[in-house]
Design an enzyme around this catalytic site. Structure first.
Site, short mmCIF file in Angstrom:
data_model
loop_
_atom_site.label_atom_id
_atom_site.label_comp_id
_atom_site.label_asym_id
_atom_site.label_seq_id
_atom_site.Cartn_x
_atom_site.Cartn_y
_atom_site.Cartn_z
N THR A 100 -113.00 -26.99 -51.29
CA THR A 100 -112.85 -26.67 -49.87
C THR A 100 -111.44 -26.11 -49.65
OG1 THR A 100 -112.08 -28.91 -49.35
CG2 THR A 100 -114.45 -28.51 -49.17
N LYS A 129 -105.36 -28.33 -53.31
CA LYS A 129 -104.07 -28.99 -53.52
C LYS A 129 -103.83 -30.11 -52.52
CE LYS A 129 -101.72 -24.73 -54.91
NZ LYS A 129 -102.92 -23.89 -54.71
N GLY A 211 -102.87 -6.50 -49.20
CA GLY A 211 -103.65 -7.74 -49.20
C GLY A 211 -103.10 -8.79 -50.16
N ASP A 225 -95.89 -23.00 -51.34
CA ASP A 225 -96.93 -22.99 -52.37
C ASP A 225 -96.34 -23.32 -53.74
OD1 ASP A 225 -99.68 -22.26 -53.40
OD2 ASP A 225 -98.50 -20.73 -54.43
N LYS A 229 -97.15 -26.68 -56.16
CA LYS A 229 -97.52 -26.63 -57.58
C LYS A 229 -96.52 -27.39 -58.46
CE LYS A 229 -100.04 -22.29 -57.02
NZ LYS A 229 -99.82 -20.84 -56.83
#
Lengths: 347, 347
Positions: A100, A129, A211, A225, A229
């Site tokens: 999801t 995550k 994009g 992000d 990680k």
């Protein structure tokens, strides 16, 4: 032949790519690895599809994906309105594949899915995550008491093998430091700034036009992000329980054209680095733009590419680069974790 | 705590480095991996040392190595004149670590050691390329009938994780091609030729002066070492049984200064590449100098460094570089295989 019953939560790009891989590779998985994964249920926002004992027919799943239909409309198997939480309460399977969308506020609905699966002793393979970044410690405790296992390759740079290299390829070595270019968007922007001498705003716009960057690029450009990680990498490889507030995080919005030029003059290149380093016997985890020497093994990782470098005692420095940054790449990492769980690792 | 009884055959640089690692890391191996490796016997050309039930005392082994003594002189445990073959006939252990010098004519004495160990159902971890390159098929048959396992990371570029990346990090992906810079000496010579515009003979001499190339450099410069490694990689990752005569091998002795200059003019760089590629549904394995495009991920692997790149379907291209080219690097690869065998993999 080991049958493996899988519940897939989340049927967006990554969930779909995973089901496609399972279909594409079913013969190969049988022949090379001796496993027969069965898609036992698929859940998306509008409902679910639940299999009889044989698993959902993969050819029908493919037709459904190709025609852009919702999963809850699947002939014979569709269950409009049925949620992941309900599925995981009523069904049992071997593995939850959690795909999801990541939610970094409360981790839902993935957190509920993962907790329910672990409670049943199921294994969990997550591309999401949210819960693993927000509730790592809680999850470790649940794993301890449940007997289930948790795999998260797909959440830590997808097809770039970060955790595998740190756990398996360097087994027995002491890792002195990890440095990673873990976010393709920011690396793309920094590369363009360096190549074209343009400023941050211009390079961001170019990335958005292609994009590569999202309309709201905050998650990438502020380093969040990369932080998420490196938290997972530090927790998994160094037995930590770090959360979001434990990692000093600086993104790339403050990197000026002059900084890039100055670095170039010094024969260096600026990269956004997520790092874990032993400093004075203390583990320091942070995210920041760093000016790497030209011969640093990550200095040549350009555009959207990612890479990670491990400095070890007995093996020297080992660096891995590449790996698709795409839904298929993330799905391939999910499949890899499935194989590690059922074909390679001990229980 | 799992005790693991090890017989070490070959007590040169690699065998000694392995025993040193086991001593240095005994606490770490206990705490992180829950294993307690015991050196049950060590054999070298002049004889052996055999432990009582507790394993050879690691502190005494270290003293013996530090003082440059032969293993058969070890107080209480030394057995002058006792051979590896004799040891493996009389003793049982869990693992043979094979670290005698590579013999590419008949594979001896390693072949005898490995066959004897497998016959007993022992696992074998080898740094020695001889038997695995010359008698791969025969060894596979022995493994099938014995229950023992065979690990060969240390024979396929040591601390650079070639087999791990191809088996574990890319599990589930189809590998379309493997390209490797697998020999540090030839890469050093080609790098010097490119950097200094010198010819092959001059660069070879420079490498010899630095101890990077041997007095008789044939094994390296004719591509034989690269060939041996790519054979093992092809056999292990693509389920082949190739031998020496199956691989077209061209070394670097024919690379001229003009070839390097021409490549540079075209924005390319010449590297000695061992490759496995699917071509028209046929697996092609070869060794040859190739002019790589500047953006090829191995184009930036310079001097004595090694690297390997995997082109896959679902994960894209994954490249790994680095790893110590030293006895310690090879020993670290032996230890890694030991951990894979006893801590990660299923039996």
């Amino acid at each position: 032949m080991t049958p493996i019953r899988i519940i897939v939560c989340g049927f967006g790009n990554v969930g779909r790519a995973f089901v496609r891989l399972i279909e594409d590779k079913q013969d190969d998985l049988k022949n090379r690895y001796g496993i027969a994964p069965k898609i036992h249920a698929v859940v998306d926002i509008g409902g679910a599809a639940i299999a009889d004992t044989h698993g959902l027919p993969l050819d029908q799943l493919r037709e459904l994906m190709d025609s852009g239909q919702s999963i809850e409309r699947m002939a014979s198997f569709g269950r409009p309105g049925m949620s992941g939480a309900a599925i995981l309460q009523t069904l049992s399977a071997d593995v939850l594949v959690e795909a999801t969308p990541t939610n970094l506020v409360d981790g839902e609905p993935a957190r509920t899915h993962i907790n329910a699966a672990l409670k049943k002793g199921m294994d969990v393979i997550t591309a999401n995550k949210g819960p693993v970044v927000l509730f790592y410690k809680d999850l470790q405790e649940r794993i301890q008491s449940s007997g289930g296992r948790l795999f998260m390759s797909a959440a830590t740079a997808a097809a770039l093998p970060t955790l595998d290299v740190g756990k398996l390829c360097t087994a027995g070595a002491h890792i002195r430091a990890v440095e990673g270019i873990l976010n393709g968007t920011t690396n793309y922007i920094l590369t363009r700034m360096g190549q074209e001498g343009c400023d941050y705003t211009t390079a961001l716009q170019a990335a958005q036009d292609l994009g590569i960057a999202e309309t709201d690029p905050t998650l990438d450009v502020e380093g969040f992000d990369t932080r998420n990680k490196i938290i997972l990498i530090a927790n998994q490889l160094f037995d930590q329980c770090l959360g979001i507030t434990d990692v000093e995080t600086v993104g790339i919005t403050g990197v000026r054209r002059e900084d890039i030029e100055k670095a170039q003059t010094d024969g260096r290149v600026i990269k956004l680095i997520g790092s874990v380093r032993w400093e004075n016997n203390r583990l320091c985890v942070k995210v920041a733009p760093e000016a790497l020497e030209a011969d640093h093994p990550l200095a040549g990782v350009h555009l959207s590419e990612k890479g990670i470098s491990f400095d070890t005692d007995s093996m020297g420095r080992i660096t891995v680069t590449g790996g698709h940054s795409s839904p298929t790449g993330a799905a391939a990492a999910l499949l890899k974790d499935l194989l590690h769980a059922y074909c390679f690792y001990r229980e």
